[in-house]
Scaffold this motif. Structure first.
Motif, PDB file in Angstrom:
ATOM      1  N   ALA A 174       7.297 -24.611 -10.456  1.00  0.00           N
ATOM      2  CA  ALA A 174       8.143 -23.565 -11.217  1.00  0.00           C
ATOM      3  C   ALA A 174       7.552 -22.274 -11.531  1.00  0.00           C
ATOM      4  N   SER A 175       8.198 -21.040 -11.255  1.00  0.00           N
ATOM      5  CA  SER A 175       7.487 -19.945 -11.486  1.00  0.00           C
ATOM      6  C   SER A 175       8.391 -19.073 -11.887  1.00  0.00           C
ATOM      7  N   LYS A 176       8.013 -17.815 -12.504  1.00  0.00           N
ATOM      8  CA  LYS A 176       8.846 -16.729 -12.953  1.00  0.00           C
ATOM      9  C   LYS A 176       8.159 -15.408 -12.944  1.00  0.00           C
ATOM     10  N   ARG A 177       8.663 -14.347 -12.158  1.00  0.00           N
ATOM     11  CA  ARG A 177       8.018 -13.139 -12.110  1.00  0.00           C
ATOM     12  C   ARG A 177       7.963 -12.365 -13.255  1.00  0.00           C
ATOM     13  N   LEU A 178       6.885 -11.834 -13.712  1.00  0.00           N
ATOM     14  CA  LEU A 178       7.162 -11.107 -15.247  1.00  0.00           C
ATOM     15  C   LEU A 178       7.298  -9.808 -15.132  1.00  0.00           C
ATOM     16  N   ASN A 179       7.134  -9.047 -14.058  1.00  0.00           N
ATOM     17  CA  ASN A 179       7.124  -7.544 -14.014  1.00  0.00           C
ATOM     18  C   ASN A 179       7.832  -7.174 -12.982  1.00  0.00           C
TER      19      ASN A 179
END
Ligand SMILES: [Zn+2]
Length: 280
Positions: A174-179
């Motif tokens: 699982a991941s999430k781009r933060l910018n």
């Protein structure tokens, strides 16, 4: 992109916390009453200057931790010691780097242990992200039993819950781009806490792996050795294996919070396995 390692004082803990001894509950209990302390270890927080602003990862220790020996919490009272001066807190250090409050778009915490959330008070007006389930497990008296200090959070602390997407990033599930640029990514690294996350900053071909307490140093990650506080050994070993695999597939600089070599590794861009051994 420019990454700053900001040392917010230092900490010493029991050697059985750094490298677990035994298995299951015995491994977790081996911290208590153990006689061997580590050397003083740094506690790093991180500031990433990127094209869209500044992202801060973890907030380090606060001077209030010097009162730890008065705590009624057995771990806090007996099993950990802190060193920090007020000017070593993250707020003054960011100012010294020329980074003002208005430059910082986001603070993200790898987990909510006391040496990672101790500088929250410096960010009253900044958006703060914490993994949703990490926040749930740290709240209230149950959080205290799990070793968190929610009573030390600023009264205004109301972070935005971070939900990772079920989108794999490399070996991470699982991941999430933060910018907006998409080159700073949160990935799930469960183990040290059940919902611990790490932050990957990618610059050119390099991946800077801001690992929180996924392991206390690089050698322990490479050896797949679980610490003394992780609740689930199987999950922790799996996470350490994923990080190792990632570092084999991508040029990676591994940056744990308490690794005495982290700042030097960042400075010299030393890849995993290249900075030499270290025994806590
Ligand atoms: Zn921790």
């Amino acid at each position: 992109m420019k990454i700053h390692a900001i040392q917010t004082g230092s900490v010493r803990i029991k050697k059985t916390q750094v490298e677990g001894r035994g298995h299951g509950l015995a491994r977790q209990l081996a911290i208590f009453g153990a006689s061997e302390w580590t050397d003083w270890l740094p506690t790093y927080a991180w500031a990433i200057e990127h094209s869209g602003g500044v992202l801060v990862v973890d907030t380090g220790q606060g001077a209030h931790l010097l009162e730890a020996h008065k705590s009624l919490h057995p771990y806090v009272r007996w099993e950990v010691n802190f060193q920090i001066e007020r000017e070593q807190e993250i707020g003054p250090q960011l100012r010294a780097l020329g980074i003002g409050q208005g430059d910082i778009n986001l603070v993200v915490l790898t987990h909510l242990h006391m040496d990672h959330d101790g500088g929250l008070g410096h960010f009253p007006n900044t958006k703060i992200l914490v993994a949703r389930a990490e926040l749930e497990s740290a709240r209230g008296w149950r959080g205290v039993l799990r070793g968190y200090l929610p009573n030390r959070w600023p009264t205004w602390f109301d972070p935005e819950p971070l939900d990772l997407d079920p989108e794999p990033f490399g070996p991470f599930r699982a991941s999430k781009r933060l910018n907006p640029g998409g080159d700073i990514i949160a990935v799930a690294t469960p183990g040290h806490t059940a919902n611990h996350i790490s932050i990957l900053a990618r610059d050119d071909d390099m991946s800077y792996f801001i690992a929180g307490d996924t392991s206390y140093n690089e050698d322990l990650m490479l050896a797949g050795k679980v610490d003394g506080v992780s609740a689930n050994e199987t999950i922790s070993v799996a996470t350490l294996g994923l990080i190792k695999r990632f570092s084999e597939d991508h040029p990676t600089v591994y940056l744990p919070t308490h690794d005495p070599l982290s700042a030097r590794r960042l400075e010299s861009r030393s890849l995993v396995g290249q900075s030499g051994g270290h025994t806590p």
